[in-house]
Design a protein around this motif. Structure first.
Motif, short mmCIF file in Angstrom:
data_model
loop_
_atom_site.label_atom_id
_atom_site.label_comp_id
_atom_site.label_asym_id
_atom_site.label_seq_id
_atom_site.Cartn_x
_atom_site.Cartn_y
_atom_site.Cartn_z
N GLU A 37 0.83 -1.21 0.00
CA GLU A 37 0.00 0.00 0.00
C GLU A 37 0.86 1.25 0.00
O GLU A 37 0.56 2.23 -0.68
CB GLU A 37 -0.94 0.00 1.20
CG GLU A 37 -1.93 1.14 1.20
CD GLU A 37 -2.83 1.14 -0.02
OE1 GLU A 37 -3.21 2.25 -0.47
OE2 GLU A 37 -3.15 0.06 -0.54
N TYR A 38 1.95 1.23 0.73
CA TYR A 38 2.87 2.37 0.76
C TYR A 38 3.44 2.62 -0.64
O TYR A 38 3.49 3.75 -1.11
CB TYR A 38 3.99 2.12 1.76
CG TYR A 38 4.98 3.25 1.83
CD1 TYR A 38 4.70 4.39 2.57
CD2 TYR A 38 6.19 3.18 1.15
CE1 TYR A 38 5.60 5.43 2.62
CE2 TYR A 38 7.10 4.21 1.19
CZ TYR A 38 6.80 5.34 1.94
OH TYR A 38 7.70 6.38 1.96
N ARG A 40 2.12 1.78 -3.51
CA ARG A 40 1.04 2.30 -4.36
C ARG A 40 0.83 3.78 -4.11
O ARG A 40 0.65 4.56 -5.05
CB ARG A 40 -0.26 1.55 -4.10
CG ARG A 40 -0.49 0.38 -5.01
CD ARG A 40 -1.93 -0.11 -4.95
NE ARG A 40 -2.31 -0.61 -3.64
CZ ARG A 40 -2.04 -1.82 -3.18
NH1 ARG A 40 -1.38 -2.66 -3.93
NH2 ARG A 40 -2.43 -2.18 -1.98
N SER A 41 0.85 4.20 -2.85
CA SER A 41 0.63 5.62 -2.54
C SER A 41 1.78 6.48 -3.06
O SER A 41 1.57 7.59 -3.53
CB SER A 41 0.44 5.83 -1.04
OG SER A 41 1.65 5.65 -0.35
N GLN A 42 3.00 5.97 -2.99
CA GLN A 42 4.15 6.71 -3.50
C GLN A 42 4.09 6.85 -5.01
O GLN A 42 4.41 7.91 -5.56
CB GLN A 42 5.46 6.04 -3.08
CG GLN A 42 5.70 6.07 -1.58
CD GLN A 42 5.70 7.48 -1.03
OE1 GLN A 42 6.45 8.34 -1.46
NE2 GLN A 42 4.82 7.73 -0.08
N ALA A 44 1.37 6.91 -6.79
CA ALA A 44 0.29 7.86 -7.08
C ALA A 44 0.80 9.29 -6.91
O ALA A 44 0.49 10.16 -7.73
CB ALA A 44 -0.91 7.61 -6.17
N LYS A 45 1.58 9.56 -5.87
CA LYS A 45 2.13 10.90 -5.66
C LYS A 45 3.05 11.28 -6.81
O LYS A 45 3.03 12.40 -7.30
CB LYS A 45 2.90 10.96 -4.35
CG LYS A 45 2.01 10.97 -3.13
CD LYS A 45 2.85 11.03 -1.87
CE LYS A 45 2.00 10.92 -0.64
NZ LYS A 45 2.81 10.89 0.58
#
Length: 94
Positions: A37-38, A40-42, A44-45
């Motif tokens: 999840e981390y 994926r979030s990175q 996306a940023k």
């Protein structure tokens, strides 16, 4: 190392029991999920930042022709562009 407590509903509790019986180490599963999840979030940023860079390149390559009159608003200002478009649309209805 930090200990994390998570409240589970009845369905998740049954799933956890089944996974334990199957020999799955839940701590490893949770760590992998957090890492995924981390990541994926990175990504996306980075994609948002990358999109801004792409738009800057487009603006640089696709300049207005010199014969075009300057606009009365900043095309990069969303609110100003919306007002200008609305004014133009109201003018066409008359």
């Amino acid at each position: 190392m930090t200990l994390l407590n998570v409240r589970l509903g009845a369905d998740d509790t049954r799933r956890v029991s089944a996974l334990r019986r199957a020999g799955v180490h839940l701590s490893n599963l949770v760590r992998e999920a957090i890492r995924a999840e981390y990541e994926r979030s990175q990504l996306a940023k980075r994609a948002v930042h990358h999109a801004a860079e792409i738009m800057q390149e487009i603006y640089a390559e696709c300049r207005d022709p010199p014969s075009l009159r300057p606009r009365s608003y900043d095309v990069h200002d969303r609110a100003a562009a919306k007002r200008a478009i609305m004014r133009k649309l109201r003018g066409k209805r008359r």
